[in-house]
Write a protein that holds these residues in place. Structure first.
Motif, PDB file in Angstrom:
ATOM      1  N   ASN A   1       0.817  -1.225   0.000  1.00 39.50           N
ATOM      2  CA  ASN A   1       0.000   0.000   0.000  1.00 39.50           C
ATOM      3  C   ASN A   1       0.847   1.270   0.000  1.00 39.50           C
ATOM      4  O   ASN A   1       0.364   2.338  -0.369  1.00 39.50           O
ATOM      5  CB  ASN A   1      -1.019   0.002   1.146  1.00 39.50           C
ATOM      6  CG  ASN A   1      -0.417   0.095   2.540  1.00 39.50           C
ATOM      7  OD1 ASN A   1       0.632   0.690   2.777  1.00 39.50           O
ATOM      8  ND2 ASN A   1      -1.124  -0.494   3.508  1.00 39.50           N
TER       9      ASN A   1
ATOM     10  N   ARG B   1       0.024   7.725   9.021  1.00 38.44           N
ATOM     11  CA  ARG B   1      -1.424   7.820   9.149  1.00 38.44           C
ATOM     12  C   ARG B   1      -1.740   8.399  10.521  1.00 38.44           C
ATOM     13  O   ARG B   1      -0.832   8.665  11.319  1.00 38.44           O
ATOM     14  CB  ARG B   1      -2.135   6.464   8.966  1.00 38.44           C
ATOM     15  CG  ARG B   1      -2.025   5.485  10.124  1.00 38.44           C
ATOM     16  CD  ARG B   1      -0.704   4.812  10.261  1.00 38.44           C
ATOM     17  NE  ARG B   1      -0.472   3.998   9.064  1.00 38.44           N
ATOM     18  CZ  ARG B   1       0.710   3.781   8.538  1.00 38.44           C
ATOM     19  NH1 ARG B   1       1.789   4.303   9.103  1.00 38.44           N
ATOM     20  NH2 ARG B   1       0.873   3.037   7.466  1.00 38.44           N
TER      21      ARG B   1
ATOM     22  N   CYS C   1     -16.892   3.847   1.815  1.00 45.20           N
ATOM     23  CA  CYS C   1     -16.242   5.080   1.340  1.00 45.20           C
ATOM     24  C   CYS C   1     -17.202   5.994   0.596  1.00 45.20           C
ATOM     25  O   CYS C   1     -17.085   7.221   0.669  1.00 45.20           O
ATOM     26  CB  CYS C   1     -15.051   4.730   0.456  1.00 45.20           C
ATOM     27  SG  CYS C   1     -13.812   3.723   1.306  1.00 45.20           S
TER      28      CYS C   1
ATOM     29  N   HIS D   1      -9.684   8.163  -4.995  1.00 46.42           N
ATOM     30  CA  HIS D   1      -9.511   7.547  -3.682  1.00 46.42           C
ATOM     31  C   HIS D   1      -9.205   6.075  -3.911  1.00 46.42           C
ATOM     32  O   HIS D   1     -10.071   5.310  -4.345  1.00 46.42           O
ATOM     33  CB  HIS D   1     -10.777   7.701  -2.840  1.00 46.42           C
ATOM     34  CG  HIS D   1     -10.797   6.798  -1.642  1.00 46.42           C
ATOM     35  ND1 HIS D   1      -9.758   6.736  -0.747  1.00 46.42           N
ATOM     36  CD2 HIS D   1     -11.721   5.896  -1.219  1.00 46.42           C
ATOM     37  CE1 HIS D   1     -10.039   5.849   0.185  1.00 46.42           C
ATOM     38  NE2 HIS D   1     -11.222   5.325  -0.082  1.00 46.42           N
TER      39      HIS D   1
ATOM     40  N   SER E   1      -7.272   2.633  -2.003  1.00 51.35           N
ATOM     41  CA  SER E   1      -6.869   2.171  -0.680  1.00 51.35           C
ATOM     42  C   SER E   1      -5.398   1.845  -0.598  1.00 51.35           C
ATOM     43  O   SER E   1      -4.831   1.754   0.485  1.00 51.35           O
ATOM     44  CB  SER E   1      -7.687   0.936  -0.294  1.00 51.35           C
ATOM     45  OG  SER E   1      -7.441  -0.125  -1.218  1.00 51.35           O
ATOM     46  N   SER E   2      -4.751   1.654  -1.756  1.00 49.59           N
ATOM     47  CA  SER E   2      -3.379   1.192  -1.779  1.00 49.59           C
ATOM     48  C   SER E   2      -2.720   1.611  -3.087  1.00 49.59           C
ATOM     49  O   SER E   2      -3.348   1.549  -4.151  1.00 49.59           O
ATOM     50  CB  SER E   2      -3.337  -0.335  -1.640  1.00 49.59           C
ATOM     51  OG  SER E   2      -2.063  -0.852  -1.917  1.00 49.59           O
TER      52      SER E   2
ATOM     53  N   LEU F   1      -2.398   9.653  -0.244  1.00 48.09           N
ATOM     54  CA  LEU F   1      -2.550   8.419   0.535  1.00 48.09           C
ATOM     55  C   LEU F   1      -1.324   8.122   1.386  1.00 48.09           C
ATOM     56  O   LEU F   1      -1.452   7.701   2.541  1.00 48.09           O
ATOM     57  CB  LEU F   1      -2.831   7.245  -0.415  1.00 48.09           C
ATOM     58  CG  LEU F   1      -2.929   5.853   0.220  1.00 48.09           C
ATOM     59  CD1 LEU F   1      -4.179   5.747   1.082  1.00 48.09           C
ATOM     60  CD2 LEU F   1      -2.939   4.761  -0.858  1.00 48.09           C
TER      61      LEU F   1
ATOM     62  N   ASN G   1      -5.521   5.718   4.482  1.00 49.22           N
ATOM     63  CA  ASN G   1      -6.857   5.514   3.930  1.00 49.22           C
ATOM     64  C   ASN G   1      -7.889   5.908   4.985  1.00 49.22           C
ATOM     65  O   ASN G   1      -8.116   5.172   5.945  1.00 49.22           O
ATOM     66  CB  ASN G   1      -7.021   4.040   3.524  1.00 49.22           C
ATOM     67  CG  ASN G   1      -8.397   3.732   2.969  1.00 49.22           C
ATOM     68  OD1 ASN G   1      -9.253   4.610   2.865  1.00 49.22           O
ATOM     69  ND2 ASN G   1      -8.630   2.478   2.622  1.00 49.22           N
TER      70      ASN G   1
ATOM     71  N   SER H   1     -11.545  10.358   2.946  1.00 50.29           N
ATOM     72  CA  SER H   1     -10.344  10.524   2.119  1.00 50.29           C
ATOM     73  C   SER H   1     -10.505  11.585   1.039  1.00 50.29           C
ATOM     74  O   SER H   1      -9.610  12.406   0.822  1.00 50.29           O
ATOM     75  CB  SER H   1      -9.956   9.187   1.472  1.00 50.29           C
ATOM     76  OG  SER H   1      -9.370   8.328   2.406  1.00 50.29           O
TER      77      SER H   1
END
Length: 377
Positions: free
Chosen positions: A45, A50, A124, A297, A299-300, A327, A332, A337
């Protein structure tokens, strides 16, 4: 019909950035041994930092509604007060409780008088659905303004003690129990935070953003659940809800933990995503070359190259130089996001009048996609 503008944008990221090496210390070690999947997931990712609503002593600092309230406060000043809000629309994948609704709890913290509230459910896309409700309300003249938010507080869902009873139960069945990868996977993916937009029918402030259109597409009629919480997926793909399990099984099966069917994710997320992107562009007569900034957007970063290749394969290539993502820095944040991404772009100094911005949000819960086109005014 009125025009609709995003006139103010705010974000709230709790505490300080958490590095990859600090994560397991914050979330806890499960069954006394470090996760085998952590390094693999993080390598793929490419998230470097974060945010968690957890302090240095392991205490929870904010719940989801409190994070959202802080983002909304960031919209307000002497010219626009919380008491001026007419509609509050709040999306999240991780509400603090089943009832009352997330927006009701946020409103409770704001204490800003009698207003309309809306709480779209989902993953999301719930943040985009919150935005669409506010967009349509202002466009129709139902309200003069709307505050729309996307937020998550998933760190507490990922704490080691969430899975302890399941591991203890598995210990009675086998000698070397480990947490299933579909649960461990998301522990190293998700982040806490909130973003908020102020929508009004007249452009105000520095470089307001006009919402040209919004579109949404679901593929639930084709694909079974991929990311889920509050239930367990049976071998035939049926999602059995927590309410149909005996209460002593809720913790033994970690039913309330978020889980991800990684195989199903890889097979569908990109193909369905580009398919829905084509439909949105075709419907609104928009060409890829018309887009100045593409905010996906994802996630990885694992999916970034493959997404680009799928765009080329389906004839909707958006050049790399037009992509904008954050990101790796914020993680995430699910429904939040896209709000946090747009906030960073707006405050980057890169935008100029006339720029076209495409917001693109997928959710893997049962594969749904939401899009919005913005023009810088």
């Amino acid at each position: 019909m009125k025009e609709v503008y995003i006139n103010r944008i705010s974000k709230y990221l709790p505490n300080h950035p958490i590095s990859n090496d600090e994560m397991e210390g914050k979330l806890g070690i499960i069954n006394g041994r470090a996760s085998k999947g952590r390094r693999i997931v993080l390598r793929n990712n490419q998230i470097k930092t974060r945010y968690y609503a957890i302090d240095d002593h392991g205490n929870i600092t904010h719940n989801n509604a409190q994070l959202t309230k802080e983002a909304i406060v960031g919209l307000c000043d002497d010219d626009f007060k919380a008491e001026d809000i007419e509609l509050l629309s709040c999306g999240t994948s991780s509400p603090d409780q089943i009832l009352p609704s997330h927006a009701a709890m946020v409103h409770g913290f704001l204490k800003n008088g009698n207003i309309e509230i809306n709480s779209p459910s989902g993953a999301c896309c719930s943040g985009m659905n919150a935005l669409k409700y506010g967009y349509l309300a202002v466009k129709a003249g139902q309200t003069k303004n709307a505050v729309c938010t996307g937020s998550e507080r998933t760190s507490s869902w990922m704490m080691a003690d969430t899975f302890e009873e399941e591991l203890q139960y598995l210990q009675t069945l086998e000698d070397n129990p480990i947490l299933a990868f579909n649960k461990d996977f998301l522990r190293w993916m998700l982040s806490d935070g909130a973003g908020a937009f102020l929508l009004e029918s007249e452009p105000k402030g520095h470089l307001p953003l006009k919402i040209e259109w919004m579109e949404g597409y679901s593929y639930a009629h084709e694909v079974e659940a991929c990311m889920y919480a509050g239930g367990d997926k049976l071998e035939d793909g049926f999602l059995k809800p927590w309410s149909e399990y005996p209460s002593d099984q809720w913790s033994k099966k970690s039913l309330f933990a978020m889980k991800q069917d990684v195989k199903l994710l890889g097979e569908n997320i990109l193909v369905k995503g580009v398919d829905s992107l084509k439909m949105a562009l075709d419907k609104n007569n928009l060409k890829p070359e018309d887009i100045d900034y593409y905010l996906p957007h994802i996630s990885s970063y694992y999916f970034k190259e493959s997404l680009y290749k799928e765009m080329i394969a389906q004839g909707v290539e958006i050049p790399w130089e037009n992509w904008f993502m954050n990101l790796s820095k914020v993680g995430n944040v699910g429904a939040g996001s896209i709000y946090i991404m747009l906030e960073e772009l707006v405050h980057s100094g890169k935008l100029k009048k006339g720029d076209k911005i495409l917001l693109s949000v997928p959710e893997s819960a049962r594969f749904a996609y939401a899009y919005a086109l913005l023009t810088v005014c």
